[in-house]
Scaffold this motif. Structure first.
Motif, short mmCIF file in Angstrom:
data_model
loop_
_atom_site.label_atom_id
_atom_site.label_comp_id
_atom_site.label_asym_id
_atom_site.label_seq_id
_atom_site.Cartn_x
_atom_site.Cartn_y
_atom_site.Cartn_z
N GLY A 234 0.80 -1.22 0.00
CA GLY A 234 0.00 0.00 0.00
C GLY A 234 0.84 1.27 0.00
N LEU A 235 2.10 1.18 0.41
CA LEU A 235 2.93 2.39 0.49
C LEU A 235 3.17 3.00 -0.88
CD1 LEU A 235 4.16 4.06 2.70
CD2 LEU A 235 6.27 2.76 2.50
N LYS A 236 3.37 2.15 -1.89
CA LYS A 236 3.59 2.66 -3.25
C LYS A 236 2.35 3.39 -3.77
CE LYS A 236 6.11 0.41 -6.23
NZ LYS A 236 6.68 -0.61 -7.13
N GLU A 237 1.16 2.95 -3.34
CA GLU A 237 -0.07 3.63 -3.77
C GLU A 237 -0.12 5.04 -3.21
OE1 GLU A 237 -3.61 1.28 -3.03
OE2 GLU A 237 -2.41 -0.55 -3.18
N LEU A 238 0.36 5.23 -1.96
CA LEU A 238 0.38 6.56 -1.36
C LEU A 238 1.41 7.47 -2.02
CD1 LEU A 238 0.11 5.70 2.44
CD2 LEU A 238 -1.70 6.54 0.93
N MET A 239 2.34 6.87 -2.79
CA MET A 239 3.39 7.64 -3.44
C MET A 239 3.13 7.85 -4.93
SD MET A 239 6.61 5.78 -1.52
CE MET A 239 7.87 6.81 -2.24
N TYR A 240 2.50 6.86 -5.58
CA TYR A 240 2.36 6.92 -7.04
C TYR A 240 0.94 6.68 -7.54
CZ TYR A 240 7.29 6.01 -6.15
OH TYR A 240 8.57 6.04 -5.64
N GLY A 241 -0.04 6.51 -6.64
CA GLY A 241 -1.41 6.30 -7.06
C GLY A 241 -1.76 4.83 -7.21
N ARG A 242 -3.02 4.56 -7.40
CA ARG A 242 -3.51 3.18 -7.45
C ARG A 242 -2.90 2.39 -8.59
NH1 ARG A 242 -7.44 6.29 -9.80
NH2 ARG A 242 -8.36 6.94 -7.81
N ASP A 243 -2.60 3.06 -9.72
CA ASP A 243 -2.03 2.34 -10.87
C ASP A 243 -0.59 2.73 -11.14
OD1 ASP A 243 -2.44 4.90 -11.71
OD2 ASP A 243 -3.75 4.41 -13.40
N GLY A 244 0.03 3.49 -10.22
CA GLY A 244 1.44 3.86 -10.36
C GLY A 244 1.72 4.90 -11.42
N SER A 245 0.70 5.63 -11.85
CA SER A 245 0.86 6.58 -12.97
C SER A 245 1.38 7.95 -12.55
CB SER A 245 -0.48 6.75 -13.69
OG SER A 245 -1.45 7.30 -12.80
N VAL A 246 1.35 8.26 -11.26
CA VAL A 246 1.81 9.57 -10.79
C VAL A 246 3.34 9.57 -10.72
CG1 VAL A 246 1.76 11.26 -8.92
CG2 VAL A 246 -0.31 9.96 -9.49
N LYS A 247 3.96 10.49 -11.43
CA LYS A 247 5.42 10.54 -11.50
C LYS A 247 5.99 11.46 -10.42
CE LYS A 247 5.22 7.90 -15.08
NZ LYS A 247 5.54 6.45 -14.92
N THR A 248 7.11 11.05 -9.85
CA THR A 248 7.74 11.84 -8.79
C THR A 248 8.08 13.24 -9.26
OG1 THR A 248 8.67 9.83 -7.82
CG2 THR A 248 9.66 11.91 -7.16
N ALA A 249 8.53 13.35 -10.51
CA ALA A 249 8.91 14.67 -11.04
C ALA A 249 7.73 15.64 -11.00
CB ALA A 249 9.43 14.52 -12.47
N ALA A 250 6.53 15.14 -11.26
CA ALA A 250 5.35 16.00 -11.24
C ALA A 250 5.04 16.47 -9.82
CB ALA A 250 4.16 15.25 -11.82
N CYS A 251 5.42 15.67 -8.83
CA CYS A 251 5.12 16.00 -7.44
C CYS A 251 6.17 16.90 -6.80
CB CYS A 251 4.99 14.72 -6.62
SG CYS A 251 3.57 13.70 -7.07
N LEU A 252 7.25 17.18 -7.50
CA LEU A 252 8.29 18.06 -6.95
C LEU A 252 7.90 19.53 -7.05
CD1 LEU A 252 11.59 16.39 -8.19
CD2 LEU A 252 11.04 16.99 -5.83
N LYS A 253 6.90 19.83 -7.88
CA LYS A 253 6.50 21.21 -8.10
C LYS A 253 5.39 21.62 -7.12
CE LYS A 253 7.53 20.74 -13.03
NZ LYS A 253 6.97 20.79 -14.41
N GLY A 254 5.28 22.90 -6.92
CA GLY A 254 4.19 23.40 -6.10
C GLY A 254 4.39 23.19 -4.62
N GLN A 255 3.36 23.53 -3.85
CA GLN A 255 3.49 23.51 -2.41
C GLN A 255 3.64 22.11 -1.84
OE1 GLN A 255 -0.07 24.88 -0.44
NE2 GLN A 255 -1.38 24.23 -2.11
N TRP A 256 3.25 21.08 -2.59
CA TRP A 256 3.41 19.72 -2.07
C TRP A 256 4.80 19.14 -2.35
CZ3 TRP A 256 -0.73 20.64 -5.67
CH2 TRP A 256 -0.40 20.39 -6.99
N GLY A 257 5.66 19.92 -3.01
CA GLY A 257 6.99 19.42 -3.32
C GLY A 257 7.81 19.05 -2.10
N SER A 258 7.57 19.69 -0.97
CA SER A 258 8.35 19.38 0.23
C SER A 258 8.13 17.94 0.69
CB SER A 258 8.01 20.35 1.37
OG SER A 258 6.63 20.38 1.61
N GLN A 259 6.97 17.38 0.38
CA GLN A 259 6.70 15.99 0.74
C GLN A 259 7.68 15.05 0.05
OE1 GLN A 259 2.60 14.81 -0.02
NE2 GLN A 259 2.45 14.00 2.04
N VAL A 260 7.99 15.34 -1.20
CA VAL A 260 8.94 14.54 -1.96
C VAL A 260 10.38 14.86 -1.53
CG1 VAL A 260 9.78 13.94 -4.26
CG2 VAL A 260 7.37 14.52 -3.92
N LYS A 261 10.68 16.15 -1.39
CA LYS A 261 12.05 16.55 -1.09
C LYS A 261 12.53 16.03 0.25
CE LYS A 261 12.07 20.75 -3.92
NZ LYS A 261 12.15 22.23 -3.94
#
Length: 461
Positions: free
Chosen positions: A100-127
């Motif tokens: 389940g941890l990968k789902e919290l990081m990349y979505g149910r099908d793994g389609s969310v890319k880390t690079a997309a999550c580095l931008k904006g106010q939620w980027g600190s979660q990745v950094k």
């Protein structure tokens, strides 16, 4: 009964002895000793008082001039409650070790890319996750860890459609039920990052499952529909907003600050109204005083869209950058202001700021009552001499490194500041309602099963 009026001397010692006669020479010597001791004591007291006075004066001046104690470019954390050096061991959960941890990081099908999550106010979660993975304080042994970091990019995943609110809640519960160490401490030594204004409320059942855990968030007052806040000042840590990397990188930022004499406006506000009272007041004020206050109509799509460079070029063109609250009390604009060397004016009464144990924000910014937004505010800002503004900018230049998400190997960074704060949260001993211990130091559960034999999934409260 003894005769109290008896003139015979009584002996209170263990042994009796005969006192030597006191001569005039002895009397003169004793008098000399008393007088000399008196004068030497007075001289020492005077010297000590002057020395302390000078030291206090120097310390006060240093604090006022910088707002933070800096030693060779490194901010100094107070020793009391923190220790003289960082000494932490943090275990970072691997994305593959818990279902389940990968789902919290990349979505149910793994389609969310880390690079997309580095931008904006939620980027600190990745950094923060990536920087802790590279940290010298990371350990691969759970049994020696002081703290445990749970990686998740749920704000980004939710925004990009990777999980909905119900799925986020269910997945978090599933993940936590597989963590024996979380159960051992009741979550007290586990760290979660929620980088947006919603805070931990992104996990709807946070108050049931992680209400004892350490939460890293820029938000200090966000409440749910039941008026319950997810921020506890005693256990949680306020973190800086995620300023665009192009402005925080070493060397030359993409947009350079302007000299005060070349700035067109006294103040600016760069943001949408969103129906918020403070923001609407600023927009109306800019129409009354267009030569003093800039409030451009920001476009986030179409041909008139404000790009990153355009945004910061506008931000740097005023002496003061106004930062009112929006959907919640925190505002990224407060942190962005430091990197264009514009004095931030906080117009959010409930905002919490990071690292207050080493930063005196009164030396680098202004906080003004949101209920008094109007011409009075502009008159006040106009009255501040440029020399005072330059002083605030200079002091802000020294502390802004604490708002940069760089490695903990750097002398000064947001992650290093977070580690200092986490050190105060680390405990030698852990307990929870489901943890019991025996005479030999072994930990067991309610069924008296030794901790090493606990098997997930484990029931959660």
């Amino acid at each position: 009964m003894a005769n109290l009026s008896s003139s015979k001397p009584r002996n209170f010692g263990a042994y009796s002895y005969s006192a030597a006669p006191c001569t005039r020479t002895h009397q003169i010597g004793a008098l000399f000793l008393v007088v000399s001791t008196f004068f030497v004591t007075r001289l020492f007291d005077q010297w000590s008082s002057e020395s302390n006075s000078v030291t206090a004066s120097i310390d006060i001046q240093r604090t006022y001039s910088s707002g933070i104690t800096i030693d060779n470019g490194v901010p100094q954390w107070p020793e009391r409650g923190y220790g003289s050096h960082l000494s932490l061991k943090i275990y970072v959960y691997n994305e593959n070790e818990i279902d389940g941890l990968k789902e919290l990081m990349y979505g149910r099908d793994g389609s969310v890319k880390t690079a997309a999550c580095l931008k904006g106010q939620w980027g600190s979660q990745v950094k923060i996750h990536k920087l802790l993975m590279e940290s010298k304080f990371r350990t691969s042994k759970k049994e020696e860890a002081d703290l445990f970091f749970v990686p998740a990019y749920v704000k980004c995943v939710r925004m990009l459609g990777g999980l909905n609110d119900k799925e986020i809640n269910q997945t978090y519960v599933k993940v936590l039920s597989q963590m024996p160490y979380f159960r051992r401490s009741g979550g007290r030594d586990h760290i979660f990052v929620f980088p947006s204004g919603a805070g931990a409320h992104l996990f709807r059942s946070w108050s049931t499952f992680i209400n004892r855990s350490v939460i890293l968030t820029p938000e200090g007052d966000r409440t749910d529909k039941k008026d319950t806040t997810a921020f506890n000042t005693w256990k949680d840590i306020i973190i800086p907003g995620n300023v665009d990397d192009a402005m925080t990188k070493n060397g030359q930022p993409d947009v350079q600050p302007l000299p005060l004499s070349k700035r067109k406006y006294l103040a600016n506000y760069l943001g949408r109204a969103q129906g918020k009272a403070g923001r609407l007041k600023l927009i109306d004020l800019s129409k009354q005083y267009p030569d003093k206050l800039e409030c451009p109509d920001l476009k986030f799509s179409g041909t008139e869209k404000f790009g990153r460079t355009t945004y910061f070029e506008h931000l740097r063109n005023a002496k003061f950058c106004l930062a009112p609250r929006g959907e919640s009390s925190w505002t990224l604009r407060f942190y962005e202001s430091f990197f264009v060397e514009c004095v931030p004016v906080l117009l959010s009464d409930h905002a919490e700021l990071p690292f207050q144990n080493v930063i005196d924000y009164a030396q680098v910014s202004i906080k003004w009552p949101s209920s008094r937004i109007g011409s009075e505010l502009l008159d006040y800002l106009t009255s501040i001499p440029d020399t005072d503004i330059e002083g605030m900018i200079a002091r802000g230049r020294k502390i802004r490194c604490l708002f940069v998400y760089g490695p903990d190997s750097a002398p000064c960074s947001a992650v290093k500041g977070i580690l200092w704060e986490l050190q105060r949260k680390a405990r030698r001993f852990q307990q929870s309602t489901e943890t019991f211990w025996l005479h030999n130091g072994s930990f067991v559960n309610r069924e008296l099963v030794h901790f090493s034999s606990w098997r997930p999934p484990m029931p959660l409260p």
